[in-house]
Enzyme design. Structure first.
Site, PDB file in Angstrom:
ATOM      1  N   HIS A 484      40.938  43.661  39.829  1.00  0.00           N
ATOM      2  CA  HIS A 484      41.646  44.331  38.732  1.00  0.00           C
ATOM      3  C   HIS A 484      43.141  44.451  39.010  1.00  0.00           C
ATOM      4  CE1 HIS A 484      42.233  48.342  40.654  1.00  0.00           C
ATOM      5  NE2 HIS A 484      41.081  48.096  41.261  1.00  0.00           N
ATOM      6  N   CYS A 503      37.514  48.260  45.490  1.00  0.00           N
ATOM      7  CA  CYS A 503      37.768  47.120  44.610  1.00  0.00           C
ATOM      8  C   CYS A 503      38.997  46.344  45.089  1.00  0.00           C
ATOM      9  CB  CYS A 503      37.963  47.594  43.178  1.00  0.00           C
ATOM     10  SG  CYS A 503      36.421  48.117  42.378  1.00  0.00           S
TER      11      CYS A 503
END
Length: 611
Positions: A484, A503
């Site tokens: 992301h 992440c």
């Protein structure tokens, strides 16, 4: 690999009619014995083009040899299990039985092919492997194949077959029980492919056939080249250790360890012993640096070394940099070999794939052997590490909301809301009741109540403030990890970037997303980018799922061709070994070609010092 569906008749043997009849019956029995196994293979059994090599003279056999009968007896009586032992998988053993049966139990190995096996050890070493056989063992098997009784030659032929299957297994990362090469993809070779490969190897070039099973991943080939270079370093004696000092060594300091530092960097190629020699010679300039001064040029070379280790690039020789400098060449060779092991086990990463090596802080997009995109990443902290695994990218979310996982909410947000419920509104968070889905005023919640974190859902609205940035790239997995964007791009200026909750944050997520949409027939990159600019939240599903590989490898080759040995941010690598000997402190004279003197000064020669 070219094959033929036409079964070719072997050349007639010089034997009695009685022997031929017995052989035919035995052959039928042998084929029936593994019929149930071969029925599971979807692809038809393939044959090598041209007649099977059964003429004794071509195989290096004397006329009238009974080696085929001895082989037949061994295989029909299932002695192949005893001969191969547990070195070869059941599926590979079945492939060997079929290869012999298809040739009417003639020996597989020609003299020329058998002799080529003497190159097994050098070839394995080049690929970071141990063959498991000594040269003496290989020589004995080859010699026995063409001397002694028929039974001895038959056993030696089986030994050579076993040897090649073991080598092919090592080179490919393993043979499955179905006789195919173990792979992370679905297009693994069937047992019939292995039969063809064995037949070809035993009659032509077993080393070439073995190397055909090596990984086709570009990193594998680059690491193989790096391995050769570091073995040369080892052959040249490697390097010594720099003595620990009472304080960190910083640029500008005068320290007796500086000559040792210069030698250490030169030994691995970070210093050219005669940089720009041709230029200085043309200007009648010689190059010199004060022996014990840690000058600026040397500091830049240390920064290059730190970059290859994923360390802070400050030029300071602190504990981490000193430990990296003192790692032995043998330890680095071991790192390269372990990285090559990964690519052997994942020999086919896919035609299009994204690869993230977590400790390298880098993500790359590949098409075949072409690197299309490369960028910096931010990965998980040591207490919230990013997991290593492979999956498939299914969709992209633009202008996403952020639904905080319960674990992260407990760890990062709960105490803030306990102290100040207004934290939610100031940072664009909405609170929802998990049981009803209704939006809840954070001031009406008792944030100290046990279990409250499991009763609410905290959601951050889309926008420039959102922790996920403009987009997220999703490959559904049990770790809840995805790629992301981030609103704080200043963090990519840091050298050490283990900062996330697990992440992977991308430095240029739009470039990565556009690479995905450009390669997908169902998504228009133009529409994707327009939606991104509009601020509207949307999902874009990919028709062509793309492999994504998150790895934790101890050695990689950078886009610039630099061999990197990333820092072990999660303490998962094998502990490195240090060089045994220590460079002595000294102030040995610098070579003349390292001295520079300005001969063009009007006031005569003047010695300068580089810092």
């Amino acid at each position: 690999m070219t094959t033929s569906n036409q079964i070719n008749k072997p050349a007639p043997r010089k034997s009695s009619l009685k022997i031929v009849a017995v052989s035919a019956i035995a052959m039928t029995t042998a084929l029936m014995s593994f019929a149930s196994v071969t029925a599971q293979v979807h692809a038809p059994v393939k044959r090598v083009d041209g007649p099977a090599v059964t003429v004794p003279e071509l195989l290096g056999e004397p006329k009238g040899s009974d080696i085929a009968l001895a082989l037949e007896a061994s295989i029909v009586d299932d002695q192949i299990d005893e001969t191969f032992g547990n070195k070869v998988s059941p599926g590979a053993k079945s492939a060997a039985r079929q290869a012999y049966a298809q040739g009417v139990f003639a020996p597989l190995w020609t003299r020329k092919a058998a002799e080529r096996l003497m190159q097994a050890n050098p070839t394995c070493k080049e690929n970071g492997l141990d063959s498991g056989y000594t040269d003496a063992q290989l020589r004995e098997a080859i010699d026995n194949r063409f001397s002694g009784t028929a039974e001895q030659r038959a056993l030696a032929d089986l030994r050579l077959t076993e040897t090649w299957l073991v080598l092919a297994s090592k080179m490919s990362g393993g043979l499955s029980d179905e006789g195919g090469m173990v792979s992370s993809t679905d297009d693994r070779p069937t047992r019939s492919d292995l039969i063809v490969a064995l037949s070809k190897a035993s009659q032509t070039d077993p080393i070439k056939s073995m190397e055909e099973y090596a990984s086709m991943a570009p990193q594998y080939g680059e690491l193989k080249t790096a391995l050769k270079r570091y073995r040369q370093h080892a052959d040249n004696g490697g390097w010594m250790r720099i003595r620990e000092g009472d304080e960190m060594l910083e640029p500008g300091m005068d320290d007796p360890r500086v000559p040792a530092l210069r030698k250490r960097l030169a030994a691995e190629g970070y210093i050219d012993p005669t940089p720009f020699r041709w230029l200085f010679a043309s200007l009648r300039i010689d190059l010199v640096e004060e022996p014990t001064v840690y000058g600026e040029m040397l500091a830049q070379q240390v920064k290059s070394f730190q970059a290859a280790y994923g360390l802070e690039q400050d030029g300071v020789l602190g504990p981490a940099t000193m430990a990296a400098l003192n790692e032995s060449v043998e330890s680095k060779i071991d790192r390269i070999e372990r990285a090559m092991d990964y690519w052997r086990e994942n020999a086919n990463p896919g035609e299009r794939y994204i690869w993230v090596n977590i400790p390298s802080y880098r993500a790359e997009a590949w098409t075949g052997d072409r690197r299309d995109v490369s960028m910096k990443t931010i990965v998980g902290k040591s207490r919230t590490p990013s997991n290593a695994f492979s999956d498939e990218i299914e969709y992209i979310v633009v202008n996403p909301k952020w639904f905080l996982p319960v674990s992260l909410f407990k760890r990062q947000k709960l105490h803030k809301l306990q102290n100040d419920p207004g934290y939610a509104a100031r940072n664009k968070y909405d609170i929802y009741d998990r049981s009803t889905g209704a939006k809840v005023d954070p001031y009406t919640i008792d944030w100290s109540e046990p279990g409250v974190a499991n009763q609410i859902q905290m959601v951050q609205s889309a926008g420039p403030h959102n922790a996920l940035g403009q987009l997220k790239i999703i490959f559904p997995n049990k770790h809840s990890i995805y790629l992301h964007d981030t609103p704080d791009h200043s963090l990519f200026d840091l050298d050490v970037r283990a900062l996330s909750s697990g992440c992977i944050r991308l430095d240029d997520p739009v470039a990565m997303a556009n690479w995905l949409t450009d390669g997908d027939t169902s998504v228009s990159t133009t529409v994707f980018n327009a939606t991104l600019a509009s601020g509207e939240r949307e999902r874009f599903y990919l028709d062509q799922h793309v492999n994504v590989h998150l790895t934790y490898l101890p050695a990689v080759v950078s886009p610039e061709g630099q061999v990197e040995f990333p820092a072990d941010i999660y303490q998962e690598f094998k502990k490195p070994t240090l060089a045994q000997e220590t460079y002595p402190d000294n102030s040995e004279p610098i070579e003349d070609n390292e001295r520079y003197v300005d001969m063009n000064d009007n006031n005569g020669p003047r010695t300068k010092v580089l810092h």
